[in-house]
Design an enzyme around this catalytic site. Structure first.
Site, PDB file in Angstrom:
ATOM      1  N   GLU A 100       5.584  -3.396   1.016  1.00  0.00           N
ATOM      2  CA  GLU A 100       5.712  -3.012  -0.389  1.00  0.00           C
ATOM      3  C   GLU A 100       4.930  -1.711  -0.557  1.00  0.00           C
ATOM      4  O   GLU A 100       3.701  -1.707  -0.518  1.00  0.00           O
ATOM      5  CB  GLU A 100       5.172  -4.096  -1.316  1.00  0.00           C
ATOM      6  CG  GLU A 100       6.058  -5.319  -1.383  1.00  0.00           C
ATOM      7  CD  GLU A 100       5.649  -6.288  -2.480  1.00  0.00           C
ATOM      8  OE1 GLU A 100       4.684  -5.993  -3.210  1.00  0.00           O
ATOM      9  OE2 GLU A 100       6.298  -7.337  -2.612  1.00  0.00           O
ATOM     10  N   CYS A 134       2.000   0.648  -8.612  1.00  0.00           N
ATOM     11  CA  CYS A 134       2.990   1.215  -7.690  1.00  0.00           C
ATOM     12  C   CYS A 134       4.343   1.443  -8.349  1.00  0.00           C
ATOM     13  O   CYS A 134       5.134   2.247  -7.865  1.00  0.00           O
ATOM     14  CB  CYS A 134       3.146   0.319  -6.460  1.00  0.00           C
ATOM     15  SG  CYS A 134       3.642  -1.375  -6.838  1.00  0.00           S
ATOM     16  N   GLY A 183       0.823  -1.202   0.000  1.00  0.00           N
ATOM     17  CA  GLY A 183       0.000   0.000   0.000  1.00  0.00           C
ATOM     18  C   GLY A 183       0.853   1.246   0.000  1.00  0.00           C
ATOM     19  O   GLY A 183       2.009   1.226  -0.436  1.00  0.00           O
ATOM     20  N   SER A 184       0.306   2.318   0.510  1.00  0.00           N
ATOM     21  CA  SER A 184       0.992   3.611   0.464  1.00  0.00           C
ATOM     22  C   SER A 184       2.006   3.733   1.600  1.00  0.00           C
ATOM     23  O   SER A 184       1.883   3.070   2.639  1.00  0.00           O
ATOM     24  CB  SER A 184      -0.033   4.742   0.591  1.00  0.00           C
ATOM     25  OG  SER A 184      -0.575   4.762   1.904  1.00  0.00           O
ATOM     26  N   PRO A 185       3.020   4.590   1.435  1.00  0.00           N
ATOM     27  CA  PRO A 185       3.970   4.822   2.526  1.00  0.00           C
ATOM     28  C   PRO A 185       3.300   5.330   3.799  1.00  0.00           C
ATOM     29  O   PRO A 185       3.718   4.973   4.901  1.00  0.00           O
ATOM     30  CB  PRO A 185       4.929   5.868   1.942  1.00  0.00           C
ATOM     31  CG  PRO A 185       4.864   5.663   0.461  1.00  0.00           C
ATOM     32  CD  PRO A 185       3.436   5.278   0.193  1.00  0.00           C
ATOM     33  N   VAL A 228       0.243   4.675   5.004  1.00  0.00           N
ATOM     34  CA  VAL A 228      -0.378   3.573   5.734  1.00  0.00           C
ATOM     35  C   VAL A 228       0.690   2.572   6.178  1.00  0.00           C
ATOM     36  O   VAL A 228       0.559   1.936   7.233  1.00  0.00           O
ATOM     37  CB  VAL A 228      -1.466   2.892   4.882  1.00  0.00           C
ATOM     38  CG1 VAL A 228      -2.113   1.735   5.642  1.00  0.00           C
ATOM     39  CG2 VAL A 228      -2.525   3.902   4.468  1.00  0.00           C
ATOM     40  N   GLY A 229       1.758   2.445   5.394  1.00  0.00           N
ATOM     41  CA  GLY A 229       2.854   1.566   5.787  1.00  0.00           C
ATOM     42  C   GLY A 229       3.430   1.942   7.142  1.00  0.00           C
ATOM     43  O   GLY A 229       3.800   1.073   7.944  1.00  0.00           O
TER      44      GLY A 229
END
Length: 466
Positions: free
Chosen positions: A216, A250, A194-196, A198-199
């Site tokens: 990822e 991505c 997902g997105s940085p 949310v990461g």
């Protein structure tokens, strides 16, 4: 499993945790292979449903679904079935001088109960691809697909329930509340795509339970077209990489730096390639944006850029969830289009004369998941690769490195942590356990008490080993 109450989620986790010890010995090579074969067979039987679900969620063309959603999972399974015996085999390690007289090996072992949180952009392959690695490594898994692709999410739950018992693999559907309930549990490993932004939340939650993670993520993957590039080849690959899945990839090229000597030729070639691939008007060969909110975000990026002086040289806003391939010039740093990951079919084209300034600009941003370089001169690409950092690199191509299972796929820092695919995915879901067995070690000679003789042997060891 669709019930998403905290109690039912905890019960699903407990059911899998109860089998962790038994799986260490009972879920061996034959059982893992059988599980992968079951998944393969269910996918084959339900392929028409997969195509229909992705068409419902994205308007995704059938061929694109076959190539980007179904084929990667089938490749993952086929590779694991061929190589799993070798991956599972303990690796012998030669002794060092200090450990002479011992036997060393590294034994890959299952981590335990794993959580796979999948995104919406490639909802099938990014849920089931990691699951293949997870099962190959001998783990159980709870899979959380994205609520933004409800047709595919529901189908994933049905596929998993047909292929596996819930104590091995189960699916939890739902939104943020379901994700929060899952992240509160002490999983042995979490695989998140997902997105940085949310990461960071996932990593913080994992830290509370000291769960290991594979992240990822993404970022603004730059593309550089050099003065020696084959512009027709560059245009074909960049159009493919940018507009597959309507840019919701991505590792899609986020923006393109084009040397001023080839700018006009490149733009002409890119326009021609887009016209050939997608035609005029709404194209049946182009996916839609996943929902109205994301479509509105993309149109907001375009509006902000135009208000600040950007020029749309092809395409535009489109209608509803359909947005055509769009090329934008006259980009400046204060535009949101230059600051945010685009994640849509909008491609800024930025001319340059000085490669050092391009390299500096790449290095000013967070490290991207991918970097693409186009030029016939390998020294040109080597210079950029040596001076920058990214998760992966494509030279005179885009996206294809994702499909090479002999390469690790993953990011660096903001674009990700850890690697996936093939043996790298197997290792991500494995604990590499170090085992050292004594055969005829002589180190007992320097055990206490530290007599004069032992002190002398210790000094000798220091000279020989240190």
């Amino acid at each position: 499993m669709t019930d998403q109450t905290p109690d039912s989620i905890a019960a699903a986790f407990a059911a899998q945790s109860a089998g962790t010890v038994a799986r260490r010995t009972a879920f061996g090579l034959a059982e893992r292979r059988a599980a992968l074969v079951r998944l393969r067979d269910v996918l084959t039987r339900r392929e028409p449903e997969i195509i229909a679900a992705l068409a419902a969620d994205f308007g995704k063309p059938e061929t694109e679904t076959l190539l980007t959603e179904i084929l990667p999972v089938r490749q993952d399974i086929a590779l694991a079935l061929r190589k799993l015996g070798r991956w599972m085999r303990p690796r012998r390690v030669r002794p060092t001088l200090a450990t002479f007289g011992t036997a060393a090996r590294i034994r890959p072992e299952p981590r335990g109960v794993c959580l796979i949180i999948a995104p919406w952009n490639y909802p099938l392959t990014l849920a089931l691809g990691p699951l293949v690695s997870c099962l190959a490594a001998g783990n159980s898994a709870i899979v959380k697909p994205s609520e933004l692709t409800p047709a595919t999410s529901g189908l994933i739950a049905s596929i998993v329930s047909e292929a596996f018992t819930p104590d091995l693999v189960t699916v939890i559907e739902g939104g943020i509340e379901a994700s929060q309930a899952l992240l509160a549990l002490p999983f042995d490993h979490i695989f998140f795509t997902g997105s940085p932004e949310v990461g960071k939340i996932v990593m913080a939650a994992a830290a509370r339970n000291l769960s290991s993670v594979t992240l990822e993520l993404g970022g603004k993957s730059p593309t550089v077209v050099g003065p020696g590039a084959d512009v027709r080849q560059a245009a074909a690959w960049i159009a493919f990489g940018k507009f597959a899945n309507a840019g919701q990839t991505c590792i899609a090229p986020d923006h393109v730096y084009v040397h001023e000597d080839v700018r006009e030729a490149f733009l002409d070639a890119l326009r021609a390639r887009i016209a050939k691939a997608y035609g005029q008007g709404p194209s049946p060969h182009l996916s839609h944006i996943v929902n109205d909110r994301h479509a509105g975000r993309l149109r907001g990026l375009l509006a902000d850029a135009q208000a600040r002086g950007a020029q749309i040289v092809l395409g535009g806003e489109g209608e509803g969830r359909y947005m055509p391939p769009t090329l934008v010039e006259a980009i400046t740093p204060e535009m949101r289009l230059d600051q945010e990951e685009i994640f849509g079919p909008v491609l800024p084209v930025i001319p340059y004369a000085d490669l050092d300034r391009v390299i500096a600009r790449i290095n000013e941003r967070p490290k991207p998941l991918a970097l693409y370089v186009f030029d016939k001169d390998s020294a040109f690409s080597d210079r950029i690769i040596a001076a920058t950092s990214s998760g992966g690199v494509g030279v005179n191509l885009t996206l294809l490195h994702y499909t090479h299972h002999g390469l690790p796929f993953g990011g660096v820092n903001t674009s990700g942590i850890g690697a996936a695919h093939g043996e790298f995915g197997f290792r991500a879901f494995s604990h590499e356990r170090a085992i050292l067995a004594n055969r005829f070690s002589g180190l007992t000679m320097i055990f206490p008490p530290y007599t004069a003789r032992v002190k002398g042997l210790a000094r000798l060891a220091r000279r020989m080993l240190g």
